[in-house]
Write a protein that holds these residues in place. Structure first.
Motif, PDB file in Angstrom:
ATOM      1  N   PRO A 188       0.829  -1.200   0.000  1.00 43.62           N
ATOM      2  CA  PRO A 188       0.000   0.000   0.000  1.00 43.62           C
ATOM      3  C   PRO A 188       0.867   1.256   0.000  1.00 43.62           C
ATOM      4  O   PRO A 188       1.994   1.249   0.481  1.00 43.62           O
ATOM      5  N   CYS A 189       0.299   2.342  -0.551  1.00 46.26           N
ATOM      6  CA  CYS A 189       1.021   3.618  -0.581  1.00 46.26           C
ATOM      7  C   CYS A 189       0.016   4.770  -0.614  1.00 46.26           C
ATOM      8  O   CYS A 189      -1.141   4.593  -0.979  1.00 46.26           O
ATOM      9  N   ASN A 190       0.488   5.939  -0.204  1.00 44.19           N
ATOM     10  CA  ASN A 190      -0.350   7.131  -0.311  1.00 44.19           C
ATOM     11  C   ASN A 190      -0.381   7.550  -1.774  1.00 44.19           C
ATOM     12  O   ASN A 190       0.648   7.539  -2.454  1.00 44.19           O
ATOM     13  N   TRP A 191      -1.564   7.910  -2.255  1.00 45.99           N
ATOM     14  CA  TRP A 191      -1.722   8.315  -3.649  1.00 45.99           C
ATOM     15  C   TRP A 191      -2.476   9.631  -3.698  1.00 45.99           C
ATOM     16  O   TRP A 191      -3.388   9.855  -2.906  1.00 45.99           O
ATOM     17  N   VAL A 192      -2.100  10.491  -4.627  1.00 51.47           N
ATOM     18  CA  VAL A 192      -2.759  11.791  -4.779  1.00 51.47           C
ATOM     19  C   VAL A 192      -3.459  11.823  -6.136  1.00 51.47           C
ATOM     20  O   VAL A 192      -2.832  11.587  -7.167  1.00 51.47           O
ATOM     21  N   TYR A 193      -4.749  12.116  -6.097  1.00 51.55           N
ATOM     22  CA  TYR A 193      -5.522  12.373  -7.312  1.00 51.55           C
ATOM     23  C   TYR A 193      -5.788  13.866  -7.359  1.00 51.55           C
ATOM     24  O   TYR A 193      -6.205  14.447  -6.356  1.00 51.55           O
ATOM     25  N   LYS A 194      -5.563  14.490  -8.492  1.00 53.82           N
ATOM     26  CA  LYS A 194      -5.931  15.896  -8.686  1.00 53.82           C
ATOM     27  C   LYS A 194      -7.200  15.861  -9.527  1.00 53.82           C
ATOM     28  O   LYS A 194      -7.200  15.354 -10.646  1.00 53.82           O
TER      29      LYS A 194
ATOM     30  N   ASP B 288     -17.769  22.615  -9.823  1.00 58.67           N
ATOM     31  CA  ASP B 288     -18.477  22.729  -8.551  1.00 58.67           C
ATOM     32  C   ASP B 288     -17.693  22.024  -7.443  1.00 58.67           C
ATOM     33  O   ASP B 288     -17.644  20.793  -7.391  1.00 58.67           O
ATOM     34  N   ILE B 289     -17.103  22.814  -6.556  1.00 60.66           N
ATOM     35  CA  ILE B 289     -16.256  22.258  -5.497  1.00 60.66           C
ATOM     36  C   ILE B 289     -17.027  21.277  -4.626  1.00 60.66           C
ATOM     37  O   ILE B 289     -16.519  20.210  -4.288  1.00 60.66           O
ATOM     38  N   GLN B 290     -18.253  21.610  -4.242  1.00 58.14           N
ATOM     39  CA  GLN B 290     -19.020  20.750  -3.346  1.00 58.14           C
ATOM     40  C   GLN B 290     -19.324  19.397  -3.992  1.00 58.14           C
ATOM     41  O   GLN B 290     -19.166  18.359  -3.355  1.00 58.14           O
ATOM     42  N   ILE B 291     -19.726  19.405  -5.244  1.00 55.54           N
ATOM     43  CA  ILE B 291     -19.989  18.137  -5.945  1.00 55.54           C
ATOM     44  C   ILE B 291     -18.709  17.317  -6.042  1.00 55.54           C
ATOM     45  O   ILE B 291     -18.719  16.101  -5.837  1.00 55.54           O
ATOM     46  N   LEU B 292     -17.589  17.975  -6.349  1.00 51.49           N
ATOM     47  CA  LEU B 292     -16.314  17.267  -6.449  1.00 51.49           C
ATOM     48  C   LEU B 292     -15.943  16.621  -5.125  1.00 51.49           C
ATOM     49  O   LEU B 292     -15.525  15.457  -5.080  1.00 51.49           O
ATOM     50  N   LYS B 293     -16.109  17.354  -4.016  1.00 47.30           N
ATOM     51  CA  LYS B 293     -15.787  16.798  -2.699  1.00 47.30           C
ATOM     52  C   LYS B 293     -16.651  15.583  -2.391  1.00 47.30           C
ATOM     53  O   LYS B 293     -16.149  14.561  -1.925  1.00 47.30           O
ATOM     54  N   GLU B 294     -17.955  15.687  -2.642  1.00 51.40           N
ATOM     55  CA  GLU B 294     -18.858  14.560  -2.374  1.00 51.40           C
ATOM     56  C   GLU B 294     -18.488  13.356  -3.238  1.00 51.40           C
ATOM     57  O   GLU B 294     -18.484  12.218  -2.771  1.00 51.40           O
ATOM     58  N   LEU B 295     -18.170  13.599  -4.492  1.00 53.89           N
ATOM     59  CA  LEU B 295     -17.782  12.528  -5.389  1.00 53.89           C
ATOM     60  C   LEU B 295     -16.501  11.846  -4.917  1.00 53.89           C
ATOM     61  O   LEU B 295     -16.412  10.614  -4.917  1.00 53.89           O
ATOM     62  N   ILE B 296     -15.516  12.620  -4.524  1.00 57.16           N
ATOM     63  CA  ILE B 296     -14.245  12.063  -4.060  1.00 57.16           C
ATOM     64  C   ILE B 296     -14.466  11.168  -2.850  1.00 57.16           C
ATOM     65  O   ILE B 296     -13.967  10.047  -2.785  1.00 57.16           O
TER      66      ILE B 296
ATOM     67  N   GLU C 224     -11.044   5.552 -12.383  1.00 55.75           N
ATOM     68  CA  GLU C 224     -12.123   5.388 -13.353  1.00 55.75           C
ATOM     69  C   GLU C 224     -13.437   5.967 -12.827  1.00 55.75           C
ATOM     70  O   GLU C 224     -14.188   6.585 -13.578  1.00 55.75           O
ATOM     71  N   LEU C 225     -13.728   5.769 -11.538  1.00 56.65           N
ATOM     72  CA  LEU C 225     -14.944   6.335 -10.949  1.00 56.65           C
ATOM     73  C   LEU C 225     -14.931   7.856 -11.034  1.00 56.65           C
ATOM     74  O   LEU C 225     -15.931   8.480 -11.389  1.00 56.65           O
ATOM     75  N   LEU C 226     -13.800   8.453 -10.713  1.00 55.90           N
ATOM     76  CA  LEU C 226     -13.686   9.906 -10.766  1.00 55.90           C
ATOM     77  C   LEU C 226     -13.791  10.408 -12.204  1.00 55.90           C
ATOM     78  O   LEU C 226     -14.526  11.342 -12.502  1.00 55.90           O
ATOM     79  N   LYS C 227     -13.063   9.776 -13.101  1.00 58.40           N
ATOM     80  CA  LYS C 227     -12.996  10.211 -14.493  1.00 58.40           C
ATOM     81  C   LYS C 227     -14.344  10.117 -15.202  1.00 58.40           C
ATOM     82  O   LYS C 227     -14.670  10.933 -16.060  1.00 58.40           O
ATOM     83  N   SER C 228     -15.160   9.145 -14.826  1.00 58.23           N
ATOM     84  CA  SER C 228     -16.408   8.902 -15.543  1.00 58.23           C
ATOM     85  C   SER C 228     -17.557   9.814 -15.095  1.00 58.23           C
ATOM     86  O   SER C 228     -18.599   9.858 -15.743  1.00 58.23           O
ATOM     87  N   HIS C 229     -17.371  10.570 -14.017  1.00 64.84           N
ATOM     88  CA  HIS C 229     -18.445  11.429 -13.518  1.00 64.84           C
ATOM     89  C   HIS C 229     -18.537  12.698 -14.368  1.00 64.84           C
ATOM     90  O   HIS C 229     -17.526  13.320 -14.686  1.00 64.84           O
ATOM     91  N   PRO C 230     -19.765  13.118 -14.729  1.00 62.51           N
ATOM     92  CA  PRO C 230     -19.915  14.300 -15.595  1.00 62.51           C
ATOM     93  C   PRO C 230     -19.441  15.622 -14.978  1.00 62.51           C
ATOM     94  O   PRO C 230     -19.129  16.559 -15.719  1.00 62.51           O
ATOM     95  N   ALA C 231     -19.350  15.704 -13.655  1.00 60.22           N
ATOM     96  CA  ALA C 231     -18.895  16.940 -13.013  1.00 60.22           C
ATOM     97  C   ALA C 231     -17.383  17.094 -13.090  1.00 60.22           C
ATOM     98  O   ALA C 231     -16.852  18.176 -12.840  1.00 60.22           O
ATOM     99  N   VAL C 232     -16.681  16.018 -13.426  1.00 58.16           N
ATOM    100  CA  VAL C 232     -15.221  16.035 -13.456  1.00 58.16           C
ATOM    101  C   VAL C 232     -14.746  16.312 -14.883  1.00 58.16           C
ATOM    102  O   VAL C 232     -15.129  15.636 -15.828  1.00 58.16           O
ATOM    103  N   LYS C 233     -13.906  17.334 -15.019  1.00 55.72           N
ATOM    104  CA  LYS C 233     -13.329  17.665 -16.322  1.00 55.72           C
ATOM    105  C   LYS C 233     -12.050  16.885 -16.571  1.00 55.72           C
ATOM    106  O   LYS C 233     -11.823  16.390 -17.659  1.00 55.72           O
ATOM    107  N   ILE C 234     -11.183  16.807 -15.541  1.00 54.47           N
ATOM    108  CA  ILE C 234      -9.886  16.134 -15.661  1.00 54.47           C
ATOM    109  C   ILE C 234      -9.530  15.475 -14.332  1.00 54.47           C
ATOM    110  O   ILE C 234      -9.800  16.034 -13.267  1.00 54.47           O
ATOM    111  N   VAL C 235      -8.892  14.302 -14.418  1.00 59.66           N
ATOM    112  CA  VAL C 235      -8.310  13.661 -13.229  1.00 59.66           C
ATOM    113  C   VAL C 235      -6.847  13.380 -13.562  1.00 59.66           C
ATOM    114  O   VAL C 235      -6.533  12.813 -14.586  1.00 59.66           O
TER     115      VAL C 235
END
Length: 92
Positions: free
Chosen positions: A19-25, A30-38, A80-91
């Motif tokens: 295991p390792c720490n990983w950072v997704y950008k 919409d910040i609130q939608i992004l936070k809930e999605l993450i 893949e979960l993050l990338k496939s959401h319509p609120a996300v432009k880039i991961v």
């Protein structure tokens, strides 16, 4: 006469020890939608979310999501979960 071309070497896949720490950008509008999605995409793992940057016009925002990933499968599944959401432009 045909020329032989040398294939462009592909970069080697990085070796990641899990295991390792990983950072997704995660970038979107919409910040609130992004936070809930993450939080949803990373569950049940604990995730730390911090604001990274905003575009000059304030339309786009980037958030850093840091969490402990247990395996490559988990890391790619979250991506893949993050990338496939319509609120996300880039991961990244």
């Amino acid at each position: 006469m045909t020329e032989k071309t040398t294939p462009t070497p592909r970069p080697e896949k990085p070796e990641i020890d899990y295991p390792c720490n990983w950072v997704y950008k995660v970038i979107g509008e919409d910040i609130q939608i992004l936070k809930e999605l993450i939080v949803t995409a990373c569950a049940p793992a604990n995730v730390s979310i911090t604001h990274s940057n905003s575009s000059s016009g304030g339309k786009y925002h980037s958030l850093n999501a840091v969490l402990l990933v247990e395996s490559e499968e988990m890391r790619l599944q979250i991506y893949e979960l993050l990338k496939s959401h319509p609120a996300v432009k880039i991961v990244l």
